[in-house]
Design an enzyme around this catalytic site. Structure first.
Site, PDB file in Angstrom:
ATOM      1  N   ASN A   1      32.349  35.796  33.146  1.00 14.15           N
ATOM      2  CA  ASN A   1      31.757  34.773  34.034  1.00 14.15           C
ATOM      3  C   ASN A   1      31.876  33.594  33.520  1.00 14.15           C
ATOM      4  O   ASN A   1      30.921  32.782  33.038  1.00 14.15           O
ATOM      5  CB  ASN A   1      30.960  35.765  34.218  1.00 14.15           C
ATOM      6  CG  ASN A   1      31.255  37.462  34.876  1.00 14.15           C
ATOM      7  OD1 ASN A   1      32.517  37.459  34.655  1.00 14.15           O
ATOM      8  ND2 ASN A   1      30.090  38.095  35.200  1.00 14.15           N
TER       9      ASN A   1
ATOM     10  N   HIS B   1      34.520  32.297  29.043  1.00 11.19           N
ATOM     11  CA  HIS B   1      35.164  30.922  30.129  1.00 11.19           C
ATOM     12  C   HIS B   1      34.269  29.638  30.950  1.00 11.19           C
ATOM     13  O   HIS B   1      35.088  29.851  32.112  1.00 11.19           O
ATOM     14  CB  HIS B   1      35.868  31.918  31.159  1.00 11.19           C
ATOM     15  CG  HIS B   1      37.200  32.773  30.236  1.00 11.19           C
ATOM     16  ND1 HIS B   1      37.091  34.343  31.739  1.00 11.19           N
ATOM     17  CD2 HIS B   1      37.580  33.221  29.634  1.00 11.19           C
ATOM     18  CE1 HIS B   1      38.124  35.219  30.443  1.00 11.19           C
ATOM     19  NE2 HIS B   1      38.006  34.280  29.310  1.00 11.19           N
TER      20      HIS B   1
HETATM   21  P1  NAD Z   1      38.744  41.628  36.492  1.00 13.94           P
HETATM   22  O1  NAD Z   1      38.379  40.571  37.843  1.00 13.94           O
HETATM   23  O2  NAD Z   1      39.878  41.268  36.167  1.00 13.94           O
HETATM   24  O3  NAD Z   1      38.198  42.838  36.818  1.00 13.94           O
HETATM   25  C1  NAD Z   1      37.359  43.653  37.255  1.00 13.94           C
HETATM   26  C2  NAD Z   1      36.801  45.009  36.928  1.00 13.94           C
HETATM   27  O4  NAD Z   1      35.120  44.762  37.020  1.00 13.94           O
HETATM   28  C3  NAD Z   1      37.794  46.237  37.466  1.00 13.94           C
HETATM   29  O5  NAD Z   1      38.030  46.465  36.131  1.00 13.94           O
HETATM   30  C4  NAD Z   1      36.750  47.185  38.711  1.00 13.94           C
HETATM   31  O6  NAD Z   1      36.739  47.701  38.045  1.00 13.94           O
HETATM   32  C5  NAD Z   1      35.105  46.167  37.772  1.00 13.94           C
HETATM   33  N1  NAD Z   1      34.416  46.999  38.842  1.00 13.94           N
HETATM   34  C6  NAD Z   1      34.302  46.294  39.793  1.00 13.94           C
HETATM   35  N2  NAD Z   1      33.196  46.368  40.686  1.00 13.94           N
HETATM   36  C7  NAD Z   1      32.162  46.901  40.302  1.00 13.94           C
HETATM   37  C8  NAD Z   1      30.979  46.851  39.809  1.00 13.94           C
HETATM   38  N3  NAD Z   1      29.947  46.884  40.611  1.00 13.94           N
HETATM   39  N4  NAD Z   1      30.531  47.503  38.873  1.00 13.94           N
HETATM   40  C9  NAD Z   1      31.015  47.531  37.892  1.00 13.94           C
HETATM   41  N5  NAD Z   1      32.485  47.493  37.135  1.00 13.94           N
HETATM   42  C10 NAD Z   1      33.148  46.667  38.247  1.00 13.94           C
HETATM   43  O7  NAD Z   1      38.015  40.742  36.000  1.00 13.94           O
HETATM   44  P2  NAD Z   1      37.155  40.518  34.306  1.00 13.94           P
HETATM   45  O8  NAD Z   1      38.504  41.272  34.022  1.00 13.94           O
HETATM   46  O9  NAD Z   1      36.360  40.100  33.811  1.00 13.94           O
HETATM   47  O10 NAD Z   1      39.207  39.173  34.400  1.00 13.94           O
HETATM   48  C11 NAD Z   1      38.747  38.323  35.287  1.00 13.94           C
HETATM   49  C12 NAD Z   1      38.620  36.404  34.858  1.00 13.94           C
HETATM   50  O11 NAD Z   1      38.103  35.554  35.958  1.00 13.94           O
HETATM   51  C13 NAD Z   1      37.581  36.413  34.226  1.00 13.94           C
HETATM   52  O12 NAD Z   1      38.011  36.322  33.137  1.00 13.94           O
HETATM   53  C14 NAD Z   1      36.416  35.730  34.996  1.00 13.94           C
HETATM   54  O13 NAD Z   1      36.582  34.524  34.111  1.00 13.94           O
HETATM   55  C15 NAD Z   1      36.942  35.130  36.023  1.00 13.94           C
HETATM   56  N6  NAD Z   1      36.051  35.739  37.111  1.00 13.94           N
HETATM   57  C16 NAD Z   1      34.310  35.288  36.977  1.00 13.94           C
HETATM   58  C17 NAD Z   1      33.341  35.915  38.170  1.00 13.94           C
HETATM   59  C18 NAD Z   1      32.059  35.679  38.227  1.00 13.94           C
HETATM   60  O14 NAD Z   1      32.050  34.893  37.345  1.00 13.94           O
HETATM   61  N7  NAD Z   1      31.466  36.539  38.628  1.00 13.94           N
HETATM   62  C19 NAD Z   1      34.238  36.230  39.608  1.00 13.94           C
HETATM   63  C20 NAD Z   1      36.175  36.680  39.094  1.00 13.94           C
HETATM   64  C21 NAD Z   1      36.418  36.694  38.166  1.00 13.94           C
END
Ligand code: NAD
Ligand code: ZN
Length: 274
Positions: free
Chosen positions: A107, A124
């Site tokens: 994140n 990241h």
């Molecule tokens: P992803 O978006 O690919 O997957 C999110 C995962 O979280 C899914 O498997 C989903 O089922 C699960 N999920 C959804 N709600 C949930 C909850 N309440 N509790 C637990 N799990 C839950 O995310 P990723 O695998 O982190 O890859 C996305 C990339 O995009 C990351 O590498 C990151 O760099 C970036 N990103 C970051 C943020 C952030 O900083 N918060 C947000 C979105 C994307």
């Protein structure tokens, strides 16, 4: 009778000296930061081939400056408005108690840090840092600065010239060498920061239990981390409301939302340890 996965996970965590967490966008979902994938997610509205790379963003800047400003503003404000949820807080508490060795996160938000985790390995990058392209100097930014940028980007009708001025203010010259700067965030096609990647690989290979929370396991090379832990003999515990490509690898799969599951898990770990 076989114990429930949650009770088994609590017992594993309560008895290990080597717990590491690996987190993704899902851990921040209950804090109000939408995951980028999924329907209605950021990549649905801002296609990653145009908004997820520096080259794509530059092309958009020329064609649709208002959309670029909207994209950047949306990411900034959603991260700034969010508060850590019980999952971030439980990890920080375990770190304070000496149970948790590190959090490896994908994140870019700052919720682990704001929850009080000091041992966060950011694969990241982070929204609260700038990096000099020329000398590599990294500068941390405070929340007041980030809010100021969000305001600069939120003009109702922002033209190319206004956006250019706002970006120049944000990406001011490097105070060290005068070079060009960029957000210290990994875009599609960028290499991972090598120091963080090495640290993460080491933490994963040395851990006894890897707690994987809220990641789809689709983004590489980050998604190799659970495999590394498993190969080194670690136990994998996964928390996710939906099964993922990592689920078949997991020793224990706890179906549910990060905040809800972690709250109960932390309660059970505490009651075993006292
Ligand atoms: P992803 O978006 O690919 O997957 C999110 C995962 O979280 C899914 O498997 C989903 O089922 C699960 N999920 C959804 N709600 C949930 C909850 N309440 N509790 C637990 N799990 C839950 O995310 P990723 O695998 O982190 O890859 C996305 C990339 O995009 C990351 O590498 C990151 O760099 C970036 N990103 C970051 C943020 C952030 O900083 N918060 C947000 C979105 C994307
Ligand atoms: Zn520099």
């Amino acid at each position: 009778m076989e114990r429930k996965p949650l009770a088994e996970a609590a017992s594993q965590i309560a008895s290990t000296q080597g717990l590491v967490a690996f987190t993704g966008a899902g851990i921040s979902e209950e804090s109000g930061i939408a995951s980028f994938r999924g329907r209605g997610g950021l990549w649905d509205r801002y296609p990653p081939e145009r908004f997820g790379t520096l080259r794509g963003l530059m092309a958009e800047f020329l064609l649709r400056p208002q959309r670029v400003a909207g994209f950047l503003q949306e990411i900034l404000t959603s991260c700034l408005e969010a508060e850590p949820n019980p999952a971030h807080l439980a990890l920080a508490q375990w770190e304070t108690e000496g149970v948790l060795r590190a959090v490896i996160t994908q994140n870019i938000d700052i919720l682990h840090e704001r929850a009080g985790c000091n041992k966060t390995i950011k694969l990241h990058g982070s929204i609260d840092r700038l990096r000099c392209v020329d000398c590599g100097f990294k500068q941390d930014l405070d929340e007041t600065q980030l809010w100021g940028w969000a305001r600069d980007l939120s003009l109702e009708r922002i033209g190319r010239r206004q956006l250019w001025r706002a970006l120049q203010k944000i990406l001011s010259a490097c105070p060290y060498c005068g070079g060009r700067r960029r957000p210290d965030v990994v875009f599609f096609g960028d290499l991972l920061p090598q120091d963080a990647w090495m640290e993460a690989q080491q933490a994963a290979s040395l851990c006894q239990v890897l707690l994987v929370i809220g990641t789809s396991g689709l983004v590489y090379p980050a998604a190799d981390i659970p495999m590394l832990a498993k190969k080194a003999g670690g136990i994998l515990i996964e928390i996710n409301p939906e099964p993922t490509p990592l689920t078949p690898l997991a020793d224990l799969y706890l179906e549910g939302k990060a905040g809800e599951v972690m709250q109960e898990l932390a309660r059970q770990v505490t009651s075993i340890r006292h």
